[in-house]
Design a protein around this motif. Structure first.
Motif, PDB file in Angstrom:
ATOM      1  N   UNK A 227       0.947  -1.030  -0.009  1.00 46.29           N
ATOM      2  CA  UNK A 227       0.021   0.103  -0.064  1.00 46.29           C
ATOM      3  C   UNK A 227       1.023   1.109  -0.147  1.00 46.29           C
ATOM      4  N   UNK A 228       0.860   1.985  -1.028  1.00 48.66           N
ATOM      5  CA  UNK A 228       1.501   3.302  -1.270  1.00 48.66           C
ATOM      6  C   UNK A 228       0.816   4.467  -0.691  1.00 48.66           C
ATOM      7  N   UNK A 229       1.417   5.217   0.142  1.00 45.42           N
ATOM      8  CA  UNK A 229       0.526   6.473   0.568  1.00 45.42           C
ATOM      9  C   UNK A 229       1.250   7.849   0.218  1.00 45.42           C
ATOM     10  N   UNK A 230       0.402   8.816  -0.229  1.00 47.08           N
ATOM     11  CA  UNK A 230       0.788  10.155  -0.550  1.00 47.08           C
ATOM     12  C   UNK A 230       0.018  10.859   0.187  1.00 47.08           C
ATOM     13  N   UNK A 231       0.425  11.670   1.303  1.00 44.84           N
ATOM     14  CA  UNK A 231      -0.433  12.473   2.074  1.00 44.84           C
ATOM     15  C   UNK A 231      -1.479  11.598   2.686  1.00 44.84           C
ATOM     16  N   UNK A 232      -2.834  12.115   2.312  1.00 40.07           N
ATOM     17  CA  UNK A 232      -3.885  11.364   2.890  1.00 40.07           C
ATOM     18  C   UNK A 232      -4.748  10.479   1.765  1.00 40.07           C
ATOM     19  N   UNK A 233      -3.845  10.308   0.881  1.00 40.77           N
ATOM     20  CA  UNK A 233      -4.405   9.693  -0.415  1.00 40.77           C
ATOM     21  C   UNK A 233      -3.453   8.149  -0.372  1.00 40.77           C
ATOM     22  N   UNK A 234      -4.133   7.006  -1.074  1.00 36.79           N
ATOM     23  CA  UNK A 234      -3.602   5.789  -1.404  1.00 36.79           C
ATOM     24  C   UNK A 234      -3.547   5.497  -2.770  1.00 36.79           C
ATOM     25  N   UNK A 235      -2.609   4.695  -3.296  1.00 40.84           N
ATOM     26  CA  UNK A 235      -2.477   4.476  -4.638  1.00 40.84           C
ATOM     27  C   UNK A 235      -3.394   3.073  -4.761  1.00 40.84           C
ATOM     28  N   UNK A 236      -4.262   3.085  -5.690  1.00 44.27           N
ATOM     29  CA  UNK A 236      -5.008   2.035  -6.115  1.00 44.27           C
ATOM     30  C   UNK A 236      -4.853   1.603  -7.671  1.00 44.27           C
ATOM     31  N   UNK A 237      -5.076   0.556  -8.044  1.00 40.37           N
ATOM     32  CA  UNK A 237      -4.888   0.254  -9.231  1.00 40.37           C
ATOM     33  C   UNK A 237      -5.921  -1.000  -9.769  1.00 40.37           C
ATOM     34  N   UNK A 238      -6.189  -1.004 -11.056  1.00 37.81           N
ATOM     35  CA  UNK A 238      -7.100  -2.034 -11.485  1.00 37.81           C
ATOM     36  C   UNK A 238      -6.227  -3.171 -12.538  1.00 37.81           C
ATOM     37  N   UNK A 239      -6.350  -4.258 -12.258  1.00 40.89           N
ATOM     38  CA  UNK A 239      -5.679  -5.264 -13.052  1.00 40.89           C
ATOM     39  C   UNK A 239      -6.854  -5.609 -14.202  1.00 40.89           C
ATOM     40  N   UNK A 240      -6.423  -6.174 -15.186  1.00 43.60           N
ATOM     41  CA  UNK A 240      -7.146  -6.548 -16.241  1.00 43.60           C
ATOM     42  C   UNK A 240      -8.318  -7.579 -15.983  1.00 43.60           C
ATOM     43  N   UNK A 241      -7.730  -8.523 -15.201  1.00 46.30           N
ATOM     44  CA  UNK A 241      -8.505  -9.551 -14.588  1.00 46.30           C
ATOM     45  C   UNK A 241      -9.435  -9.349 -13.538  1.00 46.30           C
ATOM     46  N   UNK A 242      -9.410  -8.104 -12.986  1.00 48.60           N
ATOM     47  CA  UNK A 242     -10.302  -7.923 -11.811  1.00 48.60           C
ATOM     48  C   UNK A 242     -11.817  -8.087 -12.148  1.00 48.60           C
TER      49      UNK A 242
END
Ligand SMILES: [Zn+2]
Length: 280
Positions: A156-171
């Motif tokens: 889990x990568x944080x930047x201030x009060x945000x987090x990085x989320x990603x969508x994989x092609x198979x989700x």
């Protein structure tokens, strides 16, 4: 009164089976469970032939709360006994007692290893099981075959009060999660974290900290969780794997993984730091 629910892993089964035991019965990767209206249950029997099941493969797992546990496989096409059904592990999470669920997660991996490691890959001879450890040995060349485990990092990568989320092609549609990937031979876990983040979204990270780990029996991963902080760069997607990625605040989260996953535990911790929580 405290209840001891500790699972103790063992390899050699008791000589005499006189008491009921938990039977984790698989057909391929599906588990046999009693169907109740709101939950499911593992068969608790002295022997699976009590419900007319013919076992083609059997491994003793150890004991949970002093009850013996067995992982067995039945033939393809076996009809489930009355009131029972074969279900995937993901489908029963939350409906089966949590301790039994994690024994089932062991059981499915042991059965899969037993089924896929019958002969030596080097000389083709039938393998034999060792009794001192969970391992098979080639009687001709001595090669050892331990149950397979594929370590994967999740971060889990944080930047201030945000987090990085990603969508994989198979989700599933609309689903986002934290980044994850398999560890390569020769790599440390921390190096795998840095590489995966760089490869998948093109950014730099720092302050990599261990979070926790979780078996992930789909089919035989061990997820090792980390947190990290954004250190630079713009998001640029590896579009072979990632369809979309972005920074999200706790107030505006997309659909995220369910409670079974360490991904969700990482996200829940991020939310808790901001005084928030999610029900489901
Ligand atoms: Zn061999």
């Amino acid at each position: 009164m405290a209840v001891n629910r500790e699972f103790v892993s063992e390899i050699v089964p008791p000589e005499v089976r006189s008491e009921p035991a938990w039977w984790f019965v698989f057909q391929e990767n599906k588990l046999l469970v009693y169907q109740k209206p709101e939950s499911v249950m593992i068969p608790f029997l002295i022997d699976p032939n009590e419900v007319s099941l013919t076992v083609i493969r059997q491994n003793y797992l150890g004991h949970l709360d002093n009850r013996h546990c067995y992982a067995v496989e039945v033939a393809e096409g076996t009809i489930p006994p009355a009131g029972m059904a074969f279900e995937g592990l993901r489908q029963i999470y939350g409906r089966l007692d949590e301790d039994l669920f994690w024994v089932a997660a062991r059981a499915v991996q042991i059965i899969d290893w037993d089924r896929t490691h019958q002969f030596c890959g080097q000389c083709g001879v039938l393998l034999r099981a060792r009794t001192a450890e969970r391992c098979k040995e080639c009687p001709q060349c001595g090669l050892l075959y331990f149950p397979r485990l594929a370590p994967a990092i999740i971060v889990l990568v944080e930047r201030g009060n945000e987090l990085l989320l990603a969508r994989s092609r198979h989700f599933m549609p609309g689903m986002y999660s934290v980044l994850a990937g398999f560890v390569e031979p020769g790599e440390s876990l921390e190096e795998a974290v840095v590489r995966e983040v760089k490869e998948e979204v093109g950014i730099e990270i720092k302050d990599i900290k261990y979070f926790g780990s979780q078996p992930w029996p789909f089919p035989h991963s061990l997820m090792i969780g980390f947190t990290a902080t954004y250190a630079g760069g713009e998001i640029s997607l590896d579009d072979r794997e990632i369809e979309d990625a972005g920074w999200f605040s706790a107030e505006k989260l997309p659909r995220i993984p369910g409670k079974i996953s360490i991904a969700r535990k990482l996200i829940d911790r991020f939310l808790a730091k901001q005084g928030r929580s999610l029900e489901n």
